[in-house]
Design a protein around this motif. Structure first.
Motif, PDB file in Angstrom:
ATOM      1  N   ILE A  33       2.249  -8.022   1.900  1.00  0.00           N
ATOM      2  CA  ILE A  33       3.088  -7.087   2.646  1.00  0.00           C
ATOM      3  C   ILE A  33       3.645  -6.045   1.684  1.00  0.00           C
ATOM      4  O   ILE A  33       4.107  -6.387   0.590  1.00  0.00           O
ATOM      5  N   ILE A  34       3.590  -4.815   2.104  1.00  0.00           N
ATOM      6  CA  ILE A  34       4.271  -3.740   1.403  1.00  0.00           C
ATOM      7  C   ILE A  34       5.640  -3.649   2.070  1.00  0.00           C
ATOM      8  O   ILE A  34       5.750  -3.220   3.217  1.00  0.00           O
ATOM      9  N   ARG A  35       6.663  -4.107   1.373  1.00  0.00           N
ATOM     10  CA  ARG A  35       8.028  -4.103   1.920  1.00  0.00           C
ATOM     11  C   ARG A  35       8.686  -2.777   1.559  1.00  0.00           C
ATOM     12  O   ARG A  35       8.688  -2.381   0.404  1.00  0.00           O
ATOM     13  N   LEU A  36       9.228  -2.152   2.559  1.00  0.00           N
ATOM     14  CA  LEU A  36       9.804  -0.823   2.359  1.00  0.00           C
ATOM     15  C   LEU A  36      11.326  -0.895   2.371  1.00  0.00           C
ATOM     16  O   LEU A  36      11.922  -1.526   3.253  1.00  0.00           O
ATOM     17  N   PRO A  37      11.974  -0.239   1.408  1.00  0.00           N
ATOM     18  CA  PRO A  37      13.436  -0.267   1.349  1.00  0.00           C
ATOM     19  C   PRO A  37      14.048   0.567   2.471  1.00  0.00           C
ATOM     20  O   PRO A  37      13.371   1.381   3.094  1.00  0.00           O
ATOM     21  N   LYS A  38      15.305   0.341   2.690  1.00  0.00           N
ATOM     22  CA  LYS A  38      16.041   1.111   3.698  1.00  0.00           C
ATOM     23  C   LYS A  38      16.317   2.493   3.134  1.00  0.00           C
ATOM     24  O   LYS A  38      17.361   2.736   2.532  1.00  0.00           O
ATOM     25  N   GLN A  39      15.361   3.371   3.315  1.00  0.00           N
ATOM     26  CA  GLN A  39      15.479   4.751   2.873  1.00  0.00           C
ATOM     27  C   GLN A  39      15.090   5.639   4.033  1.00  0.00           C
ATOM     28  O   GLN A  39      14.654   5.163   5.076  1.00  0.00           O
ATOM     29  N   ALA A  40      15.193   6.923   3.822  1.00  0.00           N
ATOM     30  CA  ALA A  40      14.754   7.873   4.836  1.00  0.00           C
ATOM     31  C   ALA A  40      13.250   7.701   5.057  1.00  0.00           C
ATOM     32  O   ALA A  40      12.518   7.320   4.140  1.00  0.00           O
ATOM     33  N   LEU A  41      12.808   7.982   6.268  1.00  0.00           N
ATOM     34  CA  LEU A  41      11.405   7.783   6.620  1.00  0.00           C
ATOM     35  C   LEU A  41      10.434   8.506   5.685  1.00  0.00           C
ATOM     36  O   LEU A  41       9.446   7.899   5.261  1.00  0.00           O
ATOM     37  N   PRO A  42      10.661   9.763   5.312  1.00  0.00           N
ATOM     38  CA  PRO A  42       9.714  10.419   4.413  1.00  0.00           C
ATOM     39  C   PRO A  42       9.507   9.662   3.091  1.00  0.00           C
ATOM     40  O   PRO A  42       8.387   9.560   2.591  1.00  0.00           O
ATOM     41  N   ALA A  43      10.575   9.096   2.548  1.00  0.00           N
ATOM     42  CA  ALA A  43      10.464   8.322   1.302  1.00  0.00           C
ATOM     43  C   ALA A  43       9.638   7.058   1.531  1.00  0.00           C
ATOM     44  O   ALA A  43       8.818   6.677   0.686  1.00  0.00           O
ATOM     45  N   ARG A  44       9.832   6.409   2.678  1.00  0.00           N
ATOM     46  CA  ARG A  44       9.044   5.204   2.987  1.00  0.00           C
ATOM     47  C   ARG A  44       7.571   5.551   3.183  1.00  0.00           C
ATOM     48  O   ARG A  44       6.690   4.798   2.774  1.00  0.00           O
ATOM     49  N   LEU A  45       7.286   6.692   3.802  1.00  0.00           N
ATOM     50  CA  LEU A  45       5.894   7.118   3.997  1.00  0.00           C
ATOM     51  C   LEU A  45       5.216   7.355   2.647  1.00  0.00           C
ATOM     52  O   LEU A  45       4.047   6.981   2.459  1.00  0.00           O
ATOM     53  N   ALA A  46       5.939   7.937   1.720  1.00  0.00           N
ATOM     54  CA  ALA A  46       5.383   8.143   0.373  1.00  0.00           C
ATOM     55  C   ALA A  46       5.090   6.805  -0.295  1.00  0.00           C
ATOM     56  O   ALA A  46       4.058   6.650  -0.961  1.00  0.00           O
ATOM     57  N   LEU A  47       5.963   5.818  -0.097  1.00  0.00           N
ATOM     58  CA  LEU A  47       5.743   4.493  -0.669  1.00  0.00           C
ATOM     59  C   LEU A  47       4.507   3.827  -0.058  1.00  0.00           C
ATOM     60  O   LEU A  47       3.741   3.159  -0.768  1.00  0.00           O
ATOM     61  N   ILE A  48       4.324   3.985   1.255  1.00  0.00           N
ATOM     62  CA  ILE A  48       3.129   3.430   1.898  1.00  0.00           C
ATOM     63  C   ILE A  48       1.880   4.074   1.307  1.00  0.00           C
ATOM     64  O   ILE A  48       0.926   3.381   0.926  1.00  0.00           O
ATOM     65  N   PHE A  49       1.891   5.394   1.214  1.00  0.00           N
ATOM     66  CA  PHE A  49       0.746   6.107   0.645  1.00  0.00           C
ATOM     67  C   PHE A  49       0.457   5.616  -0.770  1.00  0.00           C
ATOM     68  O   PHE A  49      -0.685   5.287  -1.116  1.00  0.00           O
ATOM     69  N   ASP A  50       1.476   5.544  -1.603  1.00  0.00           N
ATOM     70  CA  ASP A  50       1.292   5.124  -2.995  1.00  0.00           C
ATOM     71  C   ASP A  50       0.799   3.681  -3.089  1.00  0.00           C
ATOM     72  O   ASP A  50      -0.104   3.373  -3.876  1.00  0.00           O
ATOM     73  N   ALA A  51       1.378   2.782  -2.306  1.00  0.00           N
ATOM     74  CA  ALA A  51       0.994   1.370  -2.366  1.00  0.00           C
ATOM     75  C   ALA A  51      -0.437   1.163  -1.878  1.00  0.00           C
ATOM     76  O   ALA A  51      -1.211   0.416  -2.488  1.00  0.00           O
ATOM     77  N   VAL A  52      -0.803   1.817  -0.772  1.00  0.00           N
ATOM     78  CA  VAL A  52      -2.174   1.686  -0.270  1.00  0.00           C
ATOM     79  C   VAL A  52      -3.151   2.303  -1.272  1.00  0.00           C
ATOM     80  O   VAL A  52      -4.207   1.719  -1.555  1.00  0.00           O
ATOM     81  N   SER A  53      -2.797   3.436  -1.848  1.00  0.00           N
ATOM     82  CA  SER A  53      -3.650   4.061  -2.871  1.00  0.00           C
ATOM     83  C   SER A  53      -3.869   3.112  -4.045  1.00  0.00           C
ATOM     84  O   SER A  53      -4.986   2.984  -4.559  1.00  0.00           O
ATOM     85  N   GLN A  54      -2.802   2.433  -4.458  1.00  0.00           N
ATOM     86  CA  GLN A  54      -2.904   1.487  -5.566  1.00  0.00           C
ATOM     87  C   GLN A  54      -3.814   0.308  -5.202  1.00  0.00           C
ATOM     88  O   GLN A  54      -4.634  -0.124  -6.013  1.00  0.00           O
ATOM     89  N   LEU A  55      -3.684  -0.209  -3.984  1.00  0.00           N
ATOM     90  CA  LEU A  55      -4.563  -1.298  -3.534  1.00  0.00           C
ATOM     91  C   LEU A  55      -6.027  -0.851  -3.531  1.00  0.00           C
ATOM     92  O   LEU A  55      -6.915  -1.602  -3.944  1.00  0.00           O
ATOM     93  N   LEU A  56      -6.272   0.360  -3.057  1.00  0.00           N
ATOM     94  CA  LEU A  56      -7.640   0.876  -3.001  1.00  0.00           C
ATOM     95  C   LEU A  56      -8.210   1.018  -4.405  1.00  0.00           C
ATOM     96  O   LEU A  56      -9.389   0.702  -4.639  1.00  0.00           O
ATOM     97  N   GLU A  57      -7.399   1.464  -5.337  1.00  0.00           N
ATOM     98  CA  GLU A  57      -7.858   1.615  -6.715  1.00  0.00           C
ATOM     99  C   GLU A  57      -8.101   0.249  -7.363  1.00  0.00           C
ATOM    100  O   GLU A  57      -9.097   0.038  -8.045  1.00  0.00           O
TER     101      GLU A  57
END
Length: 177
Positions: A33-57
């Protein structure tokens, strides 16, 4: 073997599951699970992008499957889910992966046999089908179910395509000569 990643998007938790699959079997690689902190939605979206990118790499899958957005009672929740889904899809596209999308009912039907299956049934079937020693969390199990659904669906599509290519031409248009 082809490596497939399944993503169960969410704006608070995004599940991922990776399998290696060949014609006859699927083998568990990893999930979580990619657990996202309680932040504004745009910051969480960036974290999802970064985490999925890292998994793909890190795991180098060759196929990417994601759950389609479903209609929720709360339109705001559906919009957030769609944005989380979009962040994961952009990571896949930027990595050059084909993206396959599946409805929740199709995923459950492929893995459990019933489109109305509950979370516990999905967890149980994923555990059995991948011969896991423990039961994955709901989000990870859903992501593994998405990967399994994609494996089954794409295998069926390949069979149908190869059957079409060897079909006698006299039946190509539904006519018998």
């Amino acid at each position: 073997m082809r490596r497939i990643i399944g993503i169960d998007p969410g704006s608070q938790r995004t599940g991922y599951g990776i399998i290696d699959a060949d014609r006859n079997s699927a083998v568990y690689v990893t999930s979580g699970i990619i657990r996202l902190p309680k932040q504004a939605l745009p910051a969480r979206l960036a974290l999802i992008f970064d985490a999925v990118s890292q998994l793909l790499e890190e795991y180098s899958p060759v196929e990417f499957a994601v759950e389609e957005v479903f209609l929720a009672r709360d339109p705001r929740a559906a919009l957030k889910l769609g944005q989380a889904r979009g962040a994961a899809i952009v990571a896949a596209v930027k990595a050059g992966l084909p993206v396959a999308e599946y409805a929740a009912r199709s995923i459950k039907k492929a893995v459990v046999g019933s489109g109305g299956a509950d979370k516990a049934q999905v967890q149980m079937m994923v555990t059995q089908r991948l011969a896991l020693l423990g039961t994955p969390s709901e989000d990870a199990a859903d992501a593994l179910a998405i990967a399994l659904c994609h494996w089954q669906t794409s295998a069926t599509q390949r069979l149908l395509t190869s059957a079409d290519s060897v079909a006698p031409s006299q039946f190509a248009r539904g006519r018998n000569r």
